[in-house]
Design an enzyme around this catalytic site. Structure first.
Site, short mmCIF file in Angstrom:
data_model
loop_
_atom_site.label_atom_id
_atom_site.label_comp_id
_atom_site.label_asym_id
_atom_site.label_seq_id
_atom_site.Cartn_x
_atom_site.Cartn_y
_atom_site.Cartn_z
N ASP A 85 -0.29 120.20 22.70
CA ASP A 85 -0.99 121.45 22.42
C ASP A 85 -2.47 121.22 22.23
O ASP A 85 -2.89 120.13 21.90
CB ASP A 85 -0.49 122.00 21.09
N MET A 90 -4.26 132.03 12.12
CA MET A 90 -4.60 132.86 13.28
C MET A 90 -5.22 134.19 12.85
O MET A 90 -4.98 135.23 13.48
CB MET A 90 -3.34 133.14 14.15
N LYS A 137 -3.06 124.48 28.82
CA LYS A 137 -4.04 124.67 29.90
C LYS A 137 -3.62 125.81 30.84
O LYS A 137 -2.48 126.24 30.86
CB LYS A 137 -4.24 123.34 30.63
N1 SAH Z 1 1.99 124.68 13.60
C1 SAH Z 1 0.63 124.81 13.12
C2 SAH Z 1 0.13 126.23 13.16
C3 SAH Z 1 0.03 126.81 14.54
S1 SAH Z 1 -0.66 128.43 14.56
C4 SAH Z 1 0.57 124.24 11.71
O1 SAH Z 1 1.59 123.96 11.09
O2 SAH Z 1 -0.54 124.01 11.24
C5 SAH Z 1 -2.36 128.08 14.89
C6 SAH Z 1 -3.22 128.39 13.69
O3 SAH Z 1 -3.10 127.34 12.74
C7 SAH Z 1 -4.69 128.47 13.97
O4 SAH Z 1 -5.05 129.74 14.46
C8 SAH Z 1 -5.29 128.23 12.61
O5 SAH Z 1 -5.21 129.36 11.80
C9 SAH Z 1 -4.32 127.22 12.05
N2 SAH Z 1 -4.79 125.84 12.23
C10 SAH Z 1 -4.17 124.83 12.86
N3 SAH Z 1 -4.90 123.70 12.79
C11 SAH Z 1 -6.00 124.00 12.10
C12 SAH Z 1 -7.13 123.27 11.67
N4 SAH Z 1 -7.28 121.96 11.95
N5 SAH Z 1 -8.08 123.93 10.96
C13 SAH Z 1 -7.96 125.21 10.65
N6 SAH Z 1 -6.92 125.95 11.03
C14 SAH Z 1 -5.94 125.37 11.74
#
Ligand code: SAH
Length: 518
Positions: free
Chosen positions: A39, A176, A61
């Protein structure tokens, strides 16, 4: 015809961004993968952990006129599973937290392909923590909820009940949610949450680009616009956000979040880089030298013969590179460390002594000051069997090294035989990202462990080191510091003990005393 054996899929959580935050099990799966489907949010550096010949597929992508939809990703995993491959599906954070990992696992189960889920550190908890915000805190928050902010709260069909969440949970972590932040904040206030409640945004949590914005629920949307906060970001509402100044990583550890330039050779960079990472810093690796062998075969055979005949009283090693190059060359001519038995061995400092020890050779002398002048003084003080006056000394070292050492030894009456081993040359190609970070002035701290790293970095940058003017300059010793000054950089830290450990200790002390708490 034999059927292709079934493959296996591991659904692996990559953690919130910092590649160090993947789990041990996740890394093990990745290191054995034949196919990696990843991802956008998974740390790019993690892809380097897969075997070099593994197929790497970017599931984020664009294919044709759209980005891969979930059904296509599911089908991709099934296809590779049926083809008998070991597949790692690498997802940002945790695979089951808004990662659609559940759907992928069900699709695999339906197709009869074995699948193992390896959880990850979700950004909702771990990313927030790296931003300095705990999801719970005694007497401040006893509950938390992780919510998708993907839906526009003003749409009637929206599934999230912001009005009910507003007051029933202490800490609200919205993923998100950047695009809908106005609507979400308004919905929470309308639901009864006090507009004065602390709120924060953490953009690109646990990466070198991390940014944290703290405000209140009533003002955060406007503040986010002013600060140009962009996805991916975590939006958090609750009193825990008010603890951020106390728990900011830089407040807890002075090196945390700092970008530190490491200019040593790739082979030597790892100890320094690991030490820096352990302190929360981000090492930026820009190897500013490559060891180019410069051994003259005939001259070396002559040296080996003299060694065998016991013609030298001392052999002096002035760097770990010299130790390695010399012993490798001895080995290649059919000899080994036994050839050194007839003479005494001097190591310029503890780092060089350690390189000798790694080859199971004791240094007879390690001067207290690890520079050429220190070696001259220490050797000149030897008496009797070990005296250097009238004795032959072998000095194997780098092309273009300083003359202080051979000149000083000669002045003390020794007969010095210099032998060129290698040239510390600028690398043919430097990593473009690291070079760009330096050019853009993004380096907080620059470390130099030899004069050649200073000179070569200047060459790599087209002759001048001015992009490092605002960085903290750290040198392993006084000679390197002099080289930095010659290139227009005034060193802030010069290590007293001229080793990597000594340099890191000096840097730590400096940063600590300049962090306002020293
Ligand atoms: N499975 C992921 C979440 C996926 S949804 C998890 O457990 O973290 C994607 C959202 O996760 C993004 O829009 C953001 O809100 C958040 N996110 C993921 N990585 C991030 C990061 N390094 N910094 C800030 N927000 C992050």
């Amino acid at each position: 015809m034999t059927a292709t054996p079934l493959g296996h899929v591991w659904l692996v959580g990559a953690g919130p961004g910092d590649p160090g935050l993947i789990t041990v099990a996740g890394l093990a799966a990745l290191r054995r993968a034949e196919v990696v489907v990843y991802d956008r949010l998974a740390a790019p550096a993690l892809l380097d952990e897969a075997p070099a010949d593994a197929e790497r597929i970017d599931a984020g992508k664009r294919v044709g006129d759209h980005t891969m939809i979930q059904d296509e990703i599911n089908a991709l995993l099934v296809t590779h599973g049926l083809a008998g491959k070991r597949v790692v599906r690498l997802k940002g954070g945790d695979p089951f937290v808004f990662g659609r990992g559940g759907e992928e696992a069900i699709a695999l189960a339906d197709a009869g392909i074995p699948c193992v889920v390896i959880p990850g550190v979700t950004s909702a908890i771990g990313g927030l923590a790296r931003g300095g915000i705990p999801v719970t805190h005694r007497a401040v928050a006893t509950s938390f909820a992780v919510i998708t902010g993907h839906e526009d709260p003003s749409k009637p069909e929206a599934g999230v009940h912001w009005d009910r969440l507003a007051t029933s949970v202490d800490t609200l972590v919205v993923l998100m949610g950047v695009g809908n932040i106005d609507g979400i904040a308004a919905a929470l206030i309308a639901g009864g949450r006090d507009a004065a409640t602390p709120a924060a945004l953490v953009q690109q949590a646990s990466t070198p680009a991390q940014r944290v914005l703290t405000s209140t629920l009533g003002e955060i949307a406007a503040a986010a616009r002013d600060a140009k906060i962009e996805a991916p970001a975590l939006f958090v509402v609750g009193d825990v956000a008010g603890l951020q100044p106390l728990l900011d990583p830089a407040h807890l550890a002075p090196l945390a979040g700092k970008r530190v330039l490491v200019t040593r050779t790739r082979a030597q960079a790892s100890t320094l880089a690991d030490t820096l990472r352990a302190e929360g810093a981000w090492p930026v690796l820009l190897p500013a030298l490559e060891i180019e062998e410069r051994i003259d075969g005939d001259a070396f055979r002559e040296v080996a013969r003299n060694l065998m005949l016991g013609r030298y009283r001392w052999t002096v090693f002035t760097s770990p590179n010299a130790v390695d190059a010399f012993l490798d060359a001895l080995w290649e001519t059919g000899g080994d460390a036994r050839l050194l038995r007839g003479n005494l061995i001097c190591a310029i400092g503890p780092g060089t002594a350690r390189a000798l020890a790694a080859r199971h050779i004791h240094a007879d002398l390690i001067p207290t000051e690890a520079i050429g002048e220190g070696v001259v003084a220490a050797l000149a003080a030897r008496q009797g069997e070990e005296a250097i006056a009238g004795a032959r000394i072998l000095l194997p070292r780098a092309e273009g090294a300083r003359d202080v050492l051979p000149d000083g030894l000669r002045a003390a009456g020794a007969e010095v035989e210099e032998m060129t081993l290698y040239l510390a040359a600028p690398p043919a190609a430097a990593p473009p990202e690291a070079l760009a970070a330096v050019r853009a002035g993004k380096i907080d701290i620059a470390t130099f462990t030899s004069s050649s790293t200073v000179r070569n970095l200047a060459t790599l940058l087209g002759g001048d080191l001015s992009p490092l003017r605002s960085a903290t300059i750290v040198c392993i010793g006084p000679i390197v510091a002099e080289a930095a000054r010659e290139h227009g950089l005034e060193p802030h830290v010069v290590a007293e003990e001229h080793t990597i450990e000594g340099m890191v200790a000096a840097l730590r002390a400096y940063v600590h005393s300049h962090s306002g708490r020293g």
